[in-house]
Motif scaffolding. Structure first.
Motif, PDB file in Angstrom:
ATOM      1  N   MET A  72       0.797  -1.224   0.000  1.00  0.00           N
ATOM      2  CA  MET A  72       0.000   0.000   0.000  1.00  0.00           C
ATOM      3  C   MET A  72       0.831   1.276   0.000  1.00  0.00           C
ATOM      4  SD  MET A  72      -3.287  -0.346  -0.249  1.00  0.00           S
ATOM      5  CE  MET A  72      -3.715   1.299   0.287  1.00  0.00           C
ATOM      6  N   THR A 104      -4.439  -5.452   4.277  1.00  0.00           N
ATOM      7  CA  THR A 104      -4.608  -4.437   3.226  1.00  0.00           C
ATOM      8  C   THR A 104      -5.924  -3.694   3.422  1.00  0.00           C
ATOM      9  OG1 THR A 104      -3.718  -6.197   1.807  1.00  0.00           O
ATOM     10  CG2 THR A 104      -4.318  -4.148   0.724  1.00  0.00           C
ATOM     11  N   LEU A 113      -6.773   0.224   2.538  1.00  0.00           N
ATOM     12  CA  LEU A 113      -7.524   0.633   1.346  1.00  0.00           C
ATOM     13  C   LEU A 113      -8.578   1.670   1.735  1.00  0.00           C
ATOM     14  CD1 LEU A 113      -8.000  -2.700  -0.654  1.00  0.00           C
ATOM     15  CD2 LEU A 113      -6.982  -0.583  -1.535  1.00  0.00           C
ATOM     16  N   ILE A 172     -13.296  -5.901  -2.312  1.00  0.00           N
ATOM     17  CA  ILE A 172     -11.955  -6.290  -1.865  1.00  0.00           C
ATOM     18  C   ILE A 172     -11.950  -7.799  -1.598  1.00  0.00           C
ATOM     19  CG2 ILE A 172     -10.170  -5.971  -0.102  1.00  0.00           C
ATOM     20  CD1 ILE A 172     -11.477  -3.257   0.545  1.00  0.00           C
TER      21      ILE A 172
END
Ligand SMILES: Cc1cc2nc3c(=O)[nH]c(=O)nc-3n(C[C@H](O)[C@H](O)[C@H](O)COP(=O)(O)O)c2cc1C
Ligand SMILES: [Fe+2]
Ligand SMILES: [Fe+2]
Length: 396
Positions: free
Chosen positions: A82, A108, A112, A122
């Protein structure tokens, strides 16, 4: 390099060269630029982008991606990491392909949302989970803290390509070719090691664990997110990573000094003389105020011995030496030999601070620890030379 490049079967390089960022992470100089490598894997049923590039390169990246897609839609974005040099364009990709699904892992997910406000579409993969693109099955492996908690790598089980993200990355933009077989290793190896020393080195024990974890995969190529793509000599880069993460230095020494008026520099030069007398041929003498720390860290990783010399400044270490010591303490290199020396004119302070560093480093300390009042005498310089000889003999 302004067009997408076919990097392997159905696998496109859609990265960019950055010649304009002077400091990577606003810290590390980029005299040769840096590349953000991003990829597209075109399966028969789905297309997956692997990482994006840094924000300012939106147009160039989208142009290459669109060209490589050849009229198809983008189904997935694999988010290996990220950090915004790779995840910078996630929001823009979602705007262009609203049905886009994001492939990450449990760590993650909050990032996000935090960076891009994304909470839907996702897919959080677990270690070993796969994604079938039709003719290309991608397999995911998390590598937490290499070098962020959500970091992962993606392996194409069909082509044997490991998309390794920052691992195996290096500074330096591509100059002509993007592959190892198109470049002289002398051009990329130093910049790869400088990247390792600055960005990855703190997590060297995790590199060791990751090498073991990935060792079972039939990896034939390594395509990182910065620097050279390896398709000719994968074994060589794996062995470099193994060596660097095990702190296996070559026979050689780095001598770093902080000096305003040259007295401490004369001491450092005497250490170098001693090293040469002991037969050491690779000696790097650095003025900590005039050489960026990234180059000093790189060479401390490369060689097995180093010496730190500092004048006293307001009762403490000279600032540019303080900066080196704190960077070393953050990364904790092991398996090295260290020598220290300091100078002063009234209160003292530098040598004790360097000895403190050496004790905290847990490295093997080689003596004598030399402390010099004002200008070094012949006897002082003899002691500094002796420190160099002892370091050199310990290296043999
Ligand atoms: C701004 C400044 C601050 C200093 N602070 C100290 C100090 O706190 N204690 C001390 O013993 N020496 C102090 N010194 C003296 C230096 O450590 C000493 O002059 C030394 O020999 C300088 O080495 P160099 O020629 O390598 O710069 C200071 C010198 C300067 C210019
Ligand atoms: Fe990163
Ligand atoms: Fe990166």
């Amino acid at each position: 390099m302004y067009k997408a490049i076919l990097a392997d079967k159905d696998t496109w390089w859609v990265g960019v060269n950055d010649y304009e960022t002077d400091l990577f992470e606003s810290l590390w100089p980029l005299p040769q630029g840096v590349a953000y490598n991003a990829y597209l894997v075109l399966g028969s049923t789905a297309a997956a982008a692997i990482d994006t590039v840094k924000g300012p390169y939106l147009d160039e990246y989208i142009n290459k991606l669109t060209e490589a897609l050849g009229g198809r839609t983008l189904n997935y974005l694999v988010v290996n990491h990220m950090e915004p040099d790779h995840a910078g364009l996630i929001s823009q990709l979602r705007a262009k392909w609203p049905g886009l699904k994001f492939i990450g892992n449990a760590k993650t997910v909050p990032m996000l949302k935090g960076y891009h406000g994304i909470e839907e579409n996702i897919i959080a993969m677990k270690d070993g989970d796969t994604l079938d693109l039709g003719g290309h099955v991608l397999r995911f492996a998390t590598v937490p803290m290499l070098h962020w908690p959500e970091s992962m790598v993606t392996f194409d089980t069909t082509t044997g390509v490991l998309f390794s993200n920052d691992s195996f990355g290096g500074f330096g933009a591509h100059e002509g070719g993007i592959f190892d077989d198109q470049k002289n290793p002398a051009r990329w190896e130093d910049e790869m090691l400088r990247y390792y020393a600055c960005i990855v080195a703190k997590y060297s024990n995790i590199v060791q664990a990751a090498l073991k974890k990935l060792g079972g995969l039939p990896i034939t190529k390594i395509f990182p997110s910065h620097g050279t793509l390896f398709r000719e000599d994968v074994k060589k880069v794996i062995s470099l990573y193994d060596k660097w993460s095990k702190f296996e230095g070559e026979k050689g020494a780095v001598v770093v000094y902080g000096s305003m008026y040259g007295n401490t520099r004369r001491m450092a030069e005497a250490v170098c003389t001693g090293l040469a007398e002991a037969g050491v041929k690779d000696i790097r003498l650095y003025d900590a105020s005039r050489t960026d720390p990234s180059y000093i860290l790189r060479d401390i990783w490369k060689f097995r011995a180093f010496a730190l010399l500092s004048c006293t400044y307001n009762t403490q270490l000279y600032p540019s030496m303080e900066a080196i010591c704190s960077k070393l303490l953050n990364r904790m290199p092991k398996n090295k030999l260290v020598g220290v020396a300091g100078s002063y004119s009234w209160s003292k302070g530098a040598l004790t601070a360097l000895q403190d560093y050496a004790a905290k480093s847990k490295l093997e300390v080689v003596g004598p620890a030399v402390e010099v009042y004002a200008s070094p005498t012949d006897e002082d310089l003899k002691q500094c030379c002796e420190l160099g000889v002892n370091l050199g003999e310990a290296l043999a």
